[in-house]
Design an enzyme around this catalytic site. Structure first.
Site, PDB file in Angstrom:
ATOM      1  N   ARG A  88       8.035 -40.498  -3.926  1.00  0.00           N
ATOM      2  CA  ARG A  88       8.379 -40.619  -2.504  1.00  0.00           C
ATOM      3  C   ARG A  88       8.589 -42.097  -2.187  1.00  0.00           C
ATOM      4  NH1 ARG A  88       4.768 -37.943   2.302  1.00  0.00           N
ATOM      5  NH2 ARG A  88       4.671 -40.007   3.265  1.00  0.00           N
ATOM      6  N   ARG A  94       0.873 -39.399  -6.546  1.00  0.00           N
ATOM      7  CA  ARG A  94       2.109 -38.812  -6.037  1.00  0.00           C
ATOM      8  C   ARG A  94       3.307 -39.728  -6.302  1.00  0.00           C
ATOM      9  NH1 ARG A  94       2.247 -37.233   0.058  1.00  0.00           N
ATOM     10  NH2 ARG A  94       2.630 -39.467   0.228  1.00  0.00           N
ATOM     11  N   ARG A 101       0.544 -40.674  16.263  1.00  0.00           N
ATOM     12  CA  ARG A 101       0.206 -41.812  15.400  1.00  0.00           C
ATOM     13  C   ARG A 101      -0.336 -42.991  16.195  1.00  0.00           C
ATOM     14  NH1 ARG A 101       2.253 -39.617  10.464  1.00  0.00           N
ATOM     15  NH2 ARG A 101       2.290 -41.458   9.189  1.00  0.00           N
ATOM     16  N   ARG A 150       1.078 -48.750   5.171  1.00  0.00           N
ATOM     17  CA  ARG A 150       0.759 -47.490   5.867  1.00  0.00           C
ATOM     18  C   ARG A 150      -0.726 -47.431   6.217  1.00  0.00           C
ATOM     19  NH1 ARG A 150       2.919 -43.655   1.513  1.00  0.00           N
ATOM     20  NH2 ARG A 150       2.057 -41.929   2.735  1.00  0.00           N
ATOM     21  N   LYS A 183      -3.065 -33.800   4.769  1.00  0.00           N
ATOM     22  CA  LYS A 183      -2.537 -33.079   5.938  1.00  0.00           C
ATOM     23  C   LYS A 183      -1.464 -32.068   5.512  1.00  0.00           C
ATOM     24  CE  LYS A 183      -1.150 -36.914   7.994  1.00  0.00           C
ATOM     25  NZ  LYS A 183      -1.520 -37.897   6.963  1.00  0.00           N
TER      26      LYS A 183
HETATM   27  P1  AP5 Z   1      -0.737 -34.821   1.176  1.00  0.00           P
HETATM   28  O1  AP5 Z   1      -1.146 -33.432   1.491  1.00  0.00           O
HETATM   29  O2  AP5 Z   1       0.698 -35.110   0.975  1.00  0.00           O
HETATM   30  O3  AP5 Z   1      -1.359 -35.816   2.265  1.00  0.00           O
HETATM   31  P2  AP5 Z   1      -0.793 -36.250   3.657  1.00  0.00           P
HETATM   32  O4  AP5 Z   1      -1.963 -36.502   4.529  1.00  0.00           O
HETATM   33  O5  AP5 Z   1       0.239 -35.280   4.140  1.00  0.00           O
HETATM   34  O6  AP5 Z   1      -0.145 -37.628   3.243  1.00  0.00           O
HETATM   35  P3  AP5 Z   1       1.240 -38.293   3.624  1.00  0.00           P
HETATM   36  O7  AP5 Z   1       1.496 -39.342   2.630  1.00  0.00           O
HETATM   37  O8  AP5 Z   1       2.302 -37.274   3.854  1.00  0.00           O
HETATM   38  O9  AP5 Z   1       0.817 -38.911   5.017  1.00  0.00           O
HETATM   39  P4  AP5 Z   1       1.527 -39.926   5.912  1.00  0.00           P
HETATM   40  O10 AP5 Z   1       0.788 -39.737   7.181  1.00  0.00           O
HETATM   41  O11 AP5 Z   1       1.561 -41.279   5.359  1.00  0.00           O
HETATM   42  O12 AP5 Z   1       3.050 -39.425   5.897  1.00  0.00           O
HETATM   43  P5  AP5 Z   1       4.030 -38.779   6.948  1.00  0.00           P
HETATM   44  O13 AP5 Z   1       4.966 -37.942   6.196  1.00  0.00           O
HETATM   45  O14 AP5 Z   1       3.315 -38.198   8.099  1.00  0.00           O
HETATM   46  O15 AP5 Z   1      -1.552 -35.284  -0.100  1.00  0.00           O
HETATM   47  C1  AP5 Z   1      -1.291 -36.549  -0.710  1.00  0.00           C
HETATM   48  C2  AP5 Z   1      -1.403 -36.398  -2.241  1.00  0.00           C
HETATM   49  O16 AP5 Z   1      -2.736 -36.031  -2.570  1.00  0.00           O
HETATM   50  C3  AP5 Z   1      -0.504 -35.285  -2.805  1.00  0.00           C
HETATM   51  O17 AP5 Z   1      -0.026 -35.688  -4.044  1.00  0.00           O
HETATM   52  C4  AP5 Z   1      -1.458 -34.104  -2.934  1.00  0.00           C
HETATM   53  O18 AP5 Z   1      -1.084 -33.220  -3.962  1.00  0.00           O
HETATM   54  C5  AP5 Z   1      -2.788 -34.795  -3.250  1.00  0.00           C
HETATM   55  N1  AP5 Z   1      -3.950 -34.056  -2.735  1.00  0.00           N
HETATM   56  C6  AP5 Z   1      -4.038 -33.354  -1.567  1.00  0.00           C
HETATM   57  N2  AP5 Z   1      -5.258 -32.825  -1.411  1.00  0.00           N
HETATM   58  C7  AP5 Z   1      -5.990 -33.225  -2.503  1.00  0.00           C
HETATM   59  C8  AP5 Z   1      -7.323 -33.002  -2.909  1.00  0.00           C
HETATM   60  N3  AP5 Z   1      -8.180 -32.262  -2.199  1.00  0.00           N
HETATM   61  N4  AP5 Z   1      -7.741 -33.554  -4.069  1.00  0.00           N
HETATM   62  C9  AP5 Z   1      -6.882 -34.312  -4.820  1.00  0.00           C
HETATM   63  N5  AP5 Z   1      -5.588 -34.539  -4.491  1.00  0.00           N
HETATM   64  C10 AP5 Z   1      -5.152 -34.001  -3.334  1.00  0.00           C
HETATM   65  O19 AP5 Z   1       4.802 -40.064   7.501  1.00  0.00           O
HETATM   66  C11 AP5 Z   1       5.661 -40.810   6.674  1.00  0.00           C
HETATM   67  C12 AP5 Z   1       6.345 -41.878   7.500  1.00  0.00           C
HETATM   68  O20 AP5 Z   1       7.188 -41.255   8.486  1.00  0.00           O
HETATM   69  C13 AP5 Z   1       5.451 -42.810   8.315  1.00  0.00           C
HETATM   70  O21 AP5 Z   1       4.948 -43.885   7.556  1.00  0.00           O
HETATM   71  C14 AP5 Z   1       6.390 -43.253   9.424  1.00  0.00           C
HETATM   72  O22 AP5 Z   1       7.296 -44.217   8.965  1.00  0.00           O
HETATM   73  C15 AP5 Z   1       7.166 -41.981   9.707  1.00  0.00           C
HETATM   74  N6  AP5 Z   1       6.491 -41.144  10.718  1.00  0.00           N
HETATM   75  C16 AP5 Z   1       5.985 -39.892  10.563  1.00  0.00           C
HETATM   76  N7  AP5 Z   1       5.448 -39.442  11.696  1.00  0.00           N
HETATM   77  C17 AP5 Z   1       5.607 -40.427  12.607  1.00  0.00           C
HETATM   78  C18 AP5 Z   1       5.238 -40.584  13.969  1.00  0.00           C
HETATM   79  N8  AP5 Z   1       4.569 -39.604  14.624  1.00  0.00           N
HETATM   80  N9  AP5 Z   1       5.564 -41.741  14.595  1.00  0.00           N
HETATM   81  C19 AP5 Z   1       6.218 -42.723  13.963  1.00  0.00           C
HETATM   82  N10 AP5 Z   1       6.597 -42.654  12.669  1.00  0.00           N
HETATM   83  C20 AP5 Z   1       6.284 -41.519  11.990  1.00  0.00           C
HETATM   84 MG    MG Z   2       2.266 -35.391   4.608  1.00  0.00          MG
END
Ligand code: AP5
Ligand code: MG
Length: 186
Positions: A133, A127, A88, A144, A13
């Site tokens: 992270r 990552r 979410r 997660r 994402k």
């Molecule tokens: P990346 O692009 O970072 O993927 P992502 O989908 O953004 O993954 P996240 O880990 O950020 O998702 P998440 O939903 O767990 O985290 P969020 O920050 O929203 O890619 C991941 C890795 O893969 C990178 O190293 C990248 O380089 C690599 N990659 C990408 N594309 C690739 C490809 N095509 N091929 C190979 N490698 C690739 O949430 C974090 C925390 O915040 C949650 O757990 C929660 O505690 C809180 N939070 C956030 N939003 C909410 C909400 N709405 N409600 C409640 N709590 C929330």
């Molecule tokens: Mg992300």
């Protein structure tokens, strides 16, 4: 263009939203990034969210919605937005619809990035080594993914029934996936 980007942890994402933001010239709004900034700044919200995030659980709906409302009050969202990490769960999906109705900014497209669990685990492990992270530890990743299956996956059906959902295969090179997304946006 007002886009919601859905997908499991590690589905790409953030990676795709960063590229799309440049192509579409609209802001990328990531609730995870907003929360991590609050944690890093040590704000009261950040202090509340920190341990929850490190465990891989969801921060309370109330806190995240308040933060999102504040972000949507900024002028740049009038150009459009790419929302990443919200909603979410179904309560958040309904709250988002109500908020965007109120602002007269309805969602145009919801994109679901589909990635196998094997690839998600490999990407997040990569990552963890590269960036450290706090929630990329094996325990937090497992939690997660569990939370995603239990609470977030039902949101896909919600958008399917609202007619805005497009599913995009999220495996392959970053550029290939970007091309698929752009094609899906029409
Ligand atoms: P990346 O692009 O970072 O993927 P992502 O989908 O953004 O993954 P996240 O880990 O950020 O998702 P998440 O939903 O767990 O985290 P969020 O920050 O929203 O890619 C991941 C890795 O893969 C990178 O190293 C990248 O380089 C690599 N990659 C990408 N594309 C690739 C490809 N095509 N091929 C190979 N490698 C690739 O949430 C974090 C925390 O915040 C949650 O757990 C929660 O505690 C809180 N939070 C956030 N939003 C909410 C909400 N709405 N409600 C409640 N709590 C929330
Ligand atoms: Mg992300």
């Amino acid at each position: 263009m007002r886009i919601v980007l859905l997908g499991a942890p590690g589905s790409g994402k953030g990676t795709q939203a960063t590229l799309l933001r440049n192509q579409l010239n609209v802001p990328h709004i990531s609730t995870g990034e907003l929360l991590r900034a609050a944690v890093a700044a040590g704000t009261p919200l950040g202090l509340q969210a920190r341990a929850v995030m490190e465990s891989g659980a969801l921060v309370s709906d109330e806190i995240v919605l308040g933060m999102l409302e504040e972000r949507f009050r900024q002028d740049d969202v009038q150009r459009g937005f790419i929302l990443d990490g919200y909603p979410r769960n179904l309560a958040q999906a309904r709250a988002l619809d109500a908020l965007l109705d109120r602002l007269n900014l309805p969602v145009d497209k919801t994109l679901q990035l589909d990635v196998s669990e094997e690839s998600l685990l490999a990407r997040l492990a990569g990552r963890a080594t590269a960036e450290g992270r706090a929630d990329d530890s094996p325990q937090a990743v497992a939690h997660r993914l569990h939370v995603y299956q239990e609470q977030t996956a039902p949101v896909i059906d919600y958008y399917q029934s609202h007619g805005t959902l497009v599913r995009v295969p999220g495996e392959g090179s970053v550029d290939e996936i970007l091309e698929r997304i752009i094609a899906a946006l029409g």
